[in-house]
Design an enzyme around this catalytic site. Structure first.
Site, short mmCIF file in Angstrom:
data_model
loop_
_atom_site.label_atom_id
_atom_site.label_comp_id
_atom_site.label_asym_id
_atom_site.label_seq_id
_atom_site.Cartn_x
_atom_site.Cartn_y
_atom_site.Cartn_z
N ASP A 99 0.87 -1.18 0.00
CA ASP A 99 0.00 0.00 0.00
C ASP A 99 0.91 1.23 0.00
O ASP A 99 1.58 1.52 0.98
CB ASP A 99 -0.88 -0.04 1.26
CG ASP A 99 -1.87 1.11 1.31
OD1 ASP A 99 -1.64 2.13 0.62
OD2 ASP A 99 -2.87 0.98 2.03
N HIS A 100 0.91 1.94 -1.13
CA HIS A 100 1.87 3.04 -1.30
C HIS A 100 1.57 4.23 -0.41
O HIS A 100 2.42 5.11 -0.24
CB HIS A 100 1.91 3.48 -2.78
CG HIS A 100 3.29 3.85 -3.25
ND1 HIS A 100 4.21 4.44 -2.43
CD2 HIS A 100 3.90 3.71 -4.45
CE1 HIS A 100 5.33 4.67 -3.10
NE2 HIS A 100 5.17 4.21 -4.34
N ARG A 101 0.37 4.25 0.19
CA ARG A 101 0.09 5.35 1.10
C ARG A 101 1.02 5.28 2.29
O ARG A 101 1.41 6.29 2.87
CB ARG A 101 -1.36 5.27 1.61
CG ARG A 101 -2.40 5.52 0.54
CD ARG A 101 -3.79 5.31 1.09
NE ARG A 101 -3.96 3.95 1.61
CZ ARG A 101 -5.03 3.55 2.30
NH1 ARG A 101 -6.00 4.41 2.57
NH2 ARG A 101 -5.13 2.31 2.72
#
Lengths: 459, 485
Positions: free
Chosen positions: A428-430
């Site tokens: 999850d790049h967040r």
């Protein structure tokens, strides 16, 4: 002789219908109270429905394969006159089912409400009249607005554990119970309802509608309808579709891939496999990969985390529950090895074997599919070099493992036949930056390639 | 016979039906409402509203006669009651309210049809009126046909000899004496205003208490005392058997502990309760399930056993109160409008306009215990210790709060005293919000108002009200458990 209808009980957890998988009784059978009479598959699990009373089966009202809404009469029992009928006409599901307490609750409150002069109501019993979610019970603390949000989201407020003062069920508790996906998409419209307070008429209708229609439902227009077959999308398939769509909508994914030299791991596993046979346990690569993963995420705690969108907080988990994707005839399921850090390879292997069997038989309980902190998908058992799987939200990463292959590896001036295995980390790049993911994968593969390192950190 | 099509057809324009019709129309549904008698129903025309008008007038008279002299207001001539004028003023109040309903319905484009409705099938009903018959076909029906007074053997309500509340409210001559059969809230409201206007009232109550099951015993006692002080005779355990006419008067015979007794009166009222109108409109004929008490069976969405037909208000279950009907009216209209709604209010507050008024929200003490709350904190604060009550010369009564001793969550609030019908909403909100006693105690209540009694009662529940002497908290009776949250 009197007859008695046995109905599909409210199974709770938002389940509104089930598929009659298999009759366990036939006409003429004598059934005892609490004897299972049918297997019903919901979108969450397959459950056995017991008969609430003893009697002789007179008529089966539904066929195997039928989709049955709750409160539908399943069969008619002939009971001896004077046989005491239970207070609730609906059958109770098997006690082993995790949802049983909630189901018991859902039947009870409507009936008990009539006793209080405060919220006295006259509620019809049976007849397909039950409403989901049921009304809040007398002991449940939640404001009227929170109760309404729960209803609009089809959350049974009685089943929630309130985190507010004195156990109050807060708005957040309700929103979180549906997963952050629903929150992210539905939130603006709920907020509208809330801020308008007594939002009336069309505006309330519109916002409620918006909330319900979270993912846009696209119609498929046939060009060759005769050459096509339409099948209802139900049960696990529908659940998978919803979950995948929501996750793709909420989570910006990225994947990093690498190849590991697994020569040592293959040897270790081969020996363990032989040793395991004495215990009647089949030892696969998966438990070793789990151990390597636990060690690596201890080093990179953000891989073992979740994002609380509501609170704007990152939740770091101090426990290691590893989900593993299991292919079943009904579709993908993800059973969970709880506290994988505290179990031996043998224990994990045994548990994997049991859970996988349950998954294939459609017997997994909800509890056995809940609470993973990170997931491994083992695509290698089928084939393919690399994949980009979808994260099992609200987790923030999923690890892909692929087939063990012989490859020529150039080493010390020559090509050496080497056993290699591909791995991917989808994140999850967040929360997880590319560099973090790369370093994590390196740390993870260090344990995969170097068995010595792996064994150092094992229980 | 002409047929008209609608999305929603509401039967009955009482506080349940007209509210449902307006909300349905607001949600864009083509809506019709059918009423055989009055827009606004019993409530606005022969129930809540006119009785409140009469009670206000009677109380006003009572104040002039009893309180004014002490306050230094000397009235030289006799104060007389012009019953005809009073009744016509009462009627003007009803007309104003009923007219308002008519305007609201029209303003929302709700079609109003006057007449008697009867289901032909589950999809169609026929409305018969003087002008003829109309057929209505609708996608959804809302049954809001209300209730009517119960009769007992020996007494048939004809509004001439035996009066219901409707007949009693219409009296344009004050009877010298009246017998009220039934000591429930309707009998007591009418009995007390008649008594204040000058009628000698006898209440025959079959049970051992007034307002049985509606209010806490100690609240009822305050009213009972004041009724007796005002000259109302109450006979408990009296089962009315029959009556006969003696000249222009009536003689009522009743059984008291196995002995037959007699009482004479000029007017005879029967107020022993109300029954749902589920035996009308051919509800049974179309197969609607009715329970053993005569209520239409409904679920939490007020849906009947026929999915597109809903029932609300008195016809659909206890408590038979206008505000419950209105809540259900909104709820059902929204369900029809596609929203997920269900009845999940925690409490239907109840008010009784006796003197002093009684009001309650949440559970009675006995109900709390029945629900498994064994450890309770109960606090009371009297109006006699409240400045506003004293300056109003209305000091009878108290506010009592019942809370769960483990959490201090408010479970029930019971009041008797001046204007408690207006004070109870705060308690209802507290219960719906899951408030703790401290929430009531720590909310600043304006001084000098009757509302302060609620705050002080909350303090008393915690063991430390300011304006009454309480034992120090550590020695207070009952639980010494203090919530830790």
């Amino acid at each position: 002789m009197a007859t008695k209808d046995v109905k599909l009980p409210d199974i709770g957890e938002g389940v509104t219908e089930g598929e009659m998988v298999k009759w366990l009784v036939k006409v003429g059978d004598v059934v005892k109270a609490d004897q299972p009479i049918a297997e019903v598959m919901t979108d969450k699990a397959t459950v056995e429905v017991p008969s609430p009373i003893a009697g002789v089966v007179k008529e089966l009202k539904v066929k195997e394969g039928d989709i049955v809404p709750i409160e539908t009469t399943l069969l008619v029992l002939e009971v001896s006159a004077g046989a005491s009928a239970p207070a609730a006409s609906a059958a109770k599901p098997a006690a082993a089912m995790p949802t049983a307490p909630q189901m018991a609750k859902t039947v009870a409150p409507v009936a008990s409400a009539s006793a209080s002069s405060g919220a006295s109501t006259n509620v019809a019993s049976g007849g397909g009249l039950d409403v989901y979610p049921p009304a809040a019970e007398v002991h449940v603390l939640a404001t009227p607005a929170t109760r309404r949000v729960a209803r609009e989201m089809s959350v049974d407020i009685n089943s929630l554990h309130g985190t507010g003062i004195a156990g109050r069920v807060t708005r957040d508790d309700v929103l979180k119970s549906k997963g952050t996906g629903a929150v992210a998409a539905g939130q603006p419209s709920f907020a509208t309802t809330a801020s308008a307070g007594a939002a009336t008429g069309a505006s309330a209708a519109a916002s409620a509608k918006a909330a319900a229609a979270m993912p846009t439902r696209m119609a498929y227009v046939s060009t060759q309808p005769n050459a096509e077959e339409r099948v209802p999308m139900r049960g696990i398939r529908r659940k998978i579709a919803e979950q995948m769509q929501m996750t793709k909508h909420v989570v910006p994914h990225f994947t990093i891939m690498d190849e590991a030299n697994v020569s040592e791991l293959v040897k270790l596993r081969d020996q363990a496999k032989v040793a395991g046979e004495k215990y009647g346990v089949k030892v696969t690569y998966l438990p070793f990969v789990m151990k390597a993963l636990v060690a690596a995420i201890r080093e990179f705690p953000m891989l073992n985390a979740s994002i609380d969108d509501q609170a704007g907080e990152i939740v770091y988990k101090k426990y290691y529950n590893i989900g593993f994707a299991a292919d079943t005839p009904n579709g993908l399921l993800v059973p969970v090895i709880k506290n994988a850090d505290q179990k031996t390879i043998l224990e994990i292997s045994k548990e994997i074997q049991e859970l996988a069997k349950k998954a294939r038989d459609g017997k997994l309980s909800l509890d056995e599919m809940k609470g993973a902190t990170i997931t491994i998908t083992n695509i290698g058992s089928v084939g393919g070099t690399y994949a980009t799987p979808i994260i099992n939200h609200p987790e923030v990463a999923i690890i892909g493992m692929y087939k063990v292959d012989w490859k020529p590896v150039y080493k010390d001036g020559q090509f050496v036949p080497t056993q290699v295995m591909n791995y991917t980390a989808t994140c999850d790049h967040r929360l997880i930056d590319g560099a973090v993911a790369a370093n994590f994968l390196k740390a993870f593969l260090k344990r995969i390639e170097n068995v010595g390192q792996l064994v150092l950190e094992m229980i | 016979m002409a047929t008209q099509n609608f999305d929603v057809c509401v039967i009955g324009a009482g506080p349940g039906g007209y509210v449902a019709a307006i909300r349905a129309a607001q949600l864009g549904k083509k809506t019709v409402i059918i009423e055989r008698e009055y827009l606004g129903g019993v409530c606005l025309n022969v129930g809540c509203i006119p009785s409140k008008a009469m009670i206000s007038a009677a109380h006003f008279l009572h104040r002039v006669q009893h309180d004014a002299p002490e306050m230094g207001i000397e009235i030289k001539s006799d104060v007389k009651v012009n019953m005809k004028k009073l009744v016509s003023w009462k009627q003007s109040v009803c007309d104003q309210m009923s007219g308002g309903v008519s305007q609201l319905l029209k303003g929302n484009q709700v079609t109003i049809i006057r007449g008697e409705a009867e289901f032909k099938t589950a999809q169609e009903l026929v409305v018969k009126s003087k002008e003829g018959a109309t057929s209505i076909v609708a996608k959804n029906f809302i049954i809001a046909t209300g209730s009517r007074p119960i009769e007992i053997p020996g007494f048939k309500i004809d509004e001439k000899e035996v009066l219901s509340s409707t007949g009693a409210l219409a009296l344009d001559e004050l009877p010298k004496t009246a017998v009220v059969i039934g000591g429930g809230y309707i009998g007591l409201e009418i009995g007390s205003y008649l008594s204040k206007l000058g009628t000698e009232v006898t209440v025959l109550e079959a049970g051992a208490t007034l307002l049985n099951g509606v209010a806490e015993r100690d609240c009822v006692q305050v009213v009972e005392r004041k009724l007796k002080k005002g000259g109302v005779k109450i006979v408990f355990g009296a089962k009315a058997k029959s009556y006969k006419k003696t000249g222009s008067d009536y003689e009522v015979e009743y059984d008291l502990a196995g002995k037959l007794e007699k009482v004479k009166c000029a007017k005879l009222l029967l107020t022993v309760g109300r029954r749902p109108n589920s035996d009308q409109a051919n509800l049974k004929g179309i197969g609607l399930q009715i329970d053993e008490k005569g209520f239409v069976k409904v679920n939490a969405q007020r849906r009947t056993s026929i999915a597109h037909i809903f029932a609300i208000g008195d016809v659909a279950g206890q408590p038979m109160l206008a505000h419950k009907a209105s809540y259900e009216g909104v709820l059902v209209a929204e369900v029809i409008g596609g929203m997920n709604r269900a009845y999940d209010a925690k409490t239907v507050p109840a008010v009784v306009f006796t003197d002093p008024e009684i009001a309650s929200a949440g559970m009675l003490e006995s109900e709390c215990r029945a629900k498994g709350y064994n450890d309770l904190k109960i606090g009371k604060f009297p109006f006699a210790a409240n400045g506003r009550a004293v300056s109003l010369k209305e000091t009878d009564g108290f506010v009592k709060i019942i809370a769960d001793a483990k959490t201090n969550i408010v479970l029930g609030v019971h009041m008797v005293g001046p204007e408690v019908s207006n004070l109870i909403s705060e308690a209802a909100l507290a219960i719906e919000m899951g408030a703790r006693v401290e929430d009531l105690a720590l909310t600043i209540h304006p001084h000098p108002t009757l509302g302060e009694v609620v705050m002080e009662a909350a303090e008393a529940t915690l063991g430390h009200a300011i304006h009454i002497i309480q034992k120090p908290l550590s020695r207070a009776e009952g639980s010494s458990v203090r919530a830790t949250h």
